[in-house]
Enzyme design. Structure first.
Site, PDB file in Angstrom:
ATOM      1  N   LYS A 197       0.828  -1.215   0.000  1.00 50.02           N
ATOM      2  CA  LYS A 197       0.000   0.000   0.000  1.00 50.02           C
ATOM      3  C   LYS A 197       0.857   1.258   0.000  1.00 50.02           C
ATOM      4  O   LYS A 197       0.404   2.322  -0.442  1.00 50.02           O
ATOM      5  CB  LYS A 197      -0.976  -0.016   1.172  1.00 50.02           C
ATOM      6  CG  LYS A 197      -0.360  -0.260   2.547  1.00 50.02           C
ATOM      7  CD  LYS A 197       0.186   0.984   3.216  1.00 50.02           C
ATOM      8  CE  LYS A 197       0.833   0.669   4.540  1.00 50.02           C
ATOM      9  NZ  LYS A 197       1.381   1.851   5.227  1.00 50.02           N
ATOM     10  N   ASP A 250      -5.763  -0.213   5.295  1.00 49.96           N
ATOM     11  CA  ASP A 250      -4.461   0.441   5.379  1.00 49.96           C
ATOM     12  C   ASP A 250      -4.177   1.266   4.125  1.00 49.96           C
ATOM     13  O   ASP A 250      -3.593   2.346   4.190  1.00 49.96           O
ATOM     14  CB  ASP A 250      -3.372  -0.612   5.583  1.00 49.96           C
ATOM     15  CG  ASP A 250      -2.148  -0.054   6.295  1.00 49.96           C
ATOM     16  OD1 ASP A 250      -2.139   1.135   6.638  1.00 49.96           O
ATOM     17  OD2 ASP A 250      -1.196  -0.827   6.514  1.00 49.96           O
ATOM     18  N   THR A 254      -3.368   5.299   4.252  1.00 50.80           N
ATOM     19  CA  THR A 254      -2.035   5.729   3.819  1.00 50.80           C
ATOM     20  C   THR A 254      -2.089   6.582   2.560  1.00 50.80           C
ATOM     21  O   THR A 254      -1.259   7.468   2.364  1.00 50.80           O
ATOM     22  CB  THR A 254      -1.139   4.501   3.570  1.00 50.80           C
ATOM     23  OG1 THR A 254      -1.187   3.655   4.718  1.00 50.80           O
ATOM     24  CG2 THR A 254       0.300   4.901   3.325  1.00 50.80           C
ATOM     25  N   SER A 260       0.596  10.697   6.169  1.00 50.55           N
ATOM     26  CA  SER A 260       1.307   9.607   5.495  1.00 50.55           C
ATOM     27  C   SER A 260       2.583  10.123   4.841  1.00 50.55           C
ATOM     28  O   SER A 260       2.550  10.979   3.949  1.00 50.55           O
ATOM     29  CB  SER A 260       0.407   8.976   4.429  1.00 50.55           C
ATOM     30  OG  SER A 260       1.156   8.155   3.564  1.00 50.55           O
ATOM     31  N   ASN A 262       4.457   8.485   2.811  1.00 51.45           N
ATOM     32  CA  ASN A 262       4.473   8.058   1.413  1.00 51.45           C
ATOM     33  C   ASN A 262       3.610   8.964   0.545  1.00 51.45           C
ATOM     34  O   ASN A 262       3.981   9.309  -0.574  1.00 51.45           O
ATOM     35  CB  ASN A 262       4.012   6.606   1.327  1.00 51.45           C
ATOM     36  CG  ASN A 262       4.967   5.662   2.032  1.00 51.45           C
ATOM     37  OD1 ASN A 262       6.038   5.355   1.540  1.00 51.45           O
ATOM     38  ND2 ASN A 262       4.578   5.216   3.225  1.00 51.45           N
TER      39      ASN A 262
END
Length: 339
Positions: A197, A250, A254, A260, A262
């Site tokens: 993810k 998740d 995310t 987050s 990412n």
């Protein structure tokens, strides 16, 4: 509630937040950090400002730089160090347990894959900790930003172990009114979901920075989840795991949250920044960057088509323009959904 001695290895945002949850439940908590200044701050001021700002931590959290002292007498050890440090810390943990003649439940709470070996965190731990020192092994997965956990946003996660009795022990130690823990036995699916993810979250941040709206994001989430599931199935994982907390749950958290790393990294890639610039700007570990390379290699090895993950790889590692990568995705040969 039974009091359990729990050691938490890693005093970053997630490790500190998990230590705080466990401490709220009346458990005896030892938090291991490698920086003495962090230990001093937690012990004297009950804060970890670098990661969690002014949030006050539970007073029954004790911090130390001595790993052996941290795990002495512990029943459960949460490993919350970055993926790149997991194997080395597991070696140190094993040595400490040998000297203490002690066996513990180890819970891997890091989401990522080791670049050189493509191993999950639980696999690295299992390889480095001798069986006589390991009462049981579990994984903690699911949508859970530390910033939300520390301010008591209702959070649901899943404790995953091949031995459900071990997962239930973790569930009992960590669950409370704002942190609800479910159980599962699909370790491979949970670990893959937690790692993959992050790649899709980088793509989501890139879409956001380029100004794309709900249609593009829905396409990304749906097809990205399909890629995660297909690679998971090649490992023998249960496809339904990817429809649960360790998968779609998740992924949503995310790939949509400003917390987050990412997602925020993806926004910078969308702005044309290089990988080195993004890493320097973030100042924290971005698991999705190394995972993108691993997924690229795994997809080729397993013969699984993962066009979105491949597009992220091309943007990060071949400096392809994100808009060109998106156009290439949209112009792929037409096919049936589900493949």
């Amino acid at each position: 509630m039974k009091q359990t001695k729990i050691a938490v290895l890693g005093a970053g945002s997630w490790g500190t937040a998990l230590a705080n949850v466990a401490a709220e439940n009346g458990n005896q908590i030892m938090l291991w950090a490698h920086r003495a200044v962090t230990v001093e701050e937690i012990n004297s001021r009950h804060t970890n400002k670098q990661y969690l700002g002014d949030r006050v931590l539970q007073a029954n959290i004790q911090a130390t730089t001595d790993l052996k002292a941290a795990v002495d007498g512990a029943e459960i050890v949460l490993s919350v160090v970055p993926t790149k440090a997991t194997r080395e810390v597991a070696k140190q943990l094993n040595q400490a347990l040998v000297e203490l003649r002690q066996s513990v439940i180890i819970v891997a709470a890091t989401k990522g894959l080791e670049p050189e070996t493509y191993k999950f965190a639980s696999q690295m731990i299992e390889e480095e900790v001798m069986p006589q020192n390991l009462t049981g092994l579990a994984v903690l997965a699911g949508p859970s930003h530390a910033e939300g956990v520390i301010k008591h946003d209702p959070t649901t996660v899943v404790a995953v172990s091949k031995q459900l009795s071990i997962a239930k022990q973790v569930q009992a130690a960590m669950s409370n009114a704002t942190f609800r823990v479910y159980t599962n036995d699909d370790v491979v699916g949970a670990e893959l979901g937690g790692a993959l993810k992050n790649v899709i979250a980088i793509a989501a941040g890139t879409l956001q920075s380029l100004g794309y709206d709900a249609n593009a994001k829905a396409a990304l989430f749906t097809r990205g989840l399909n890629e995660m599931t297909q690679l998971g199935r090649s490992y023998g994982a249960n496809a339904m795991t990817f429809m649960g907390l360790a998968g779609v749950g998740d992924l949503f958290a995310t790939a949509t949250s400003e917390h987050s790393r990412n997602f925020k990294a993806g926004m910078q890639f969308g702005q044309g920044k290089t990988m080195d610039e993004v890493i320097d700007n973030m100042g924290m570990v971005i698991e999705g960057i190394s995972t993108t390379k691993v997924v690229h290699d795994l997809a080729q090895q397993k013969g699984v088509e993962m066009p979105i993950s491949e597009a992220v790889y091309q943007v990060l590692y071949a400096q392809e323009d994100p808009k060109i990568a998106i156009n290439n995705l949209m112009e792929r040969p037409l096919q049936q959904e589900g493949k």
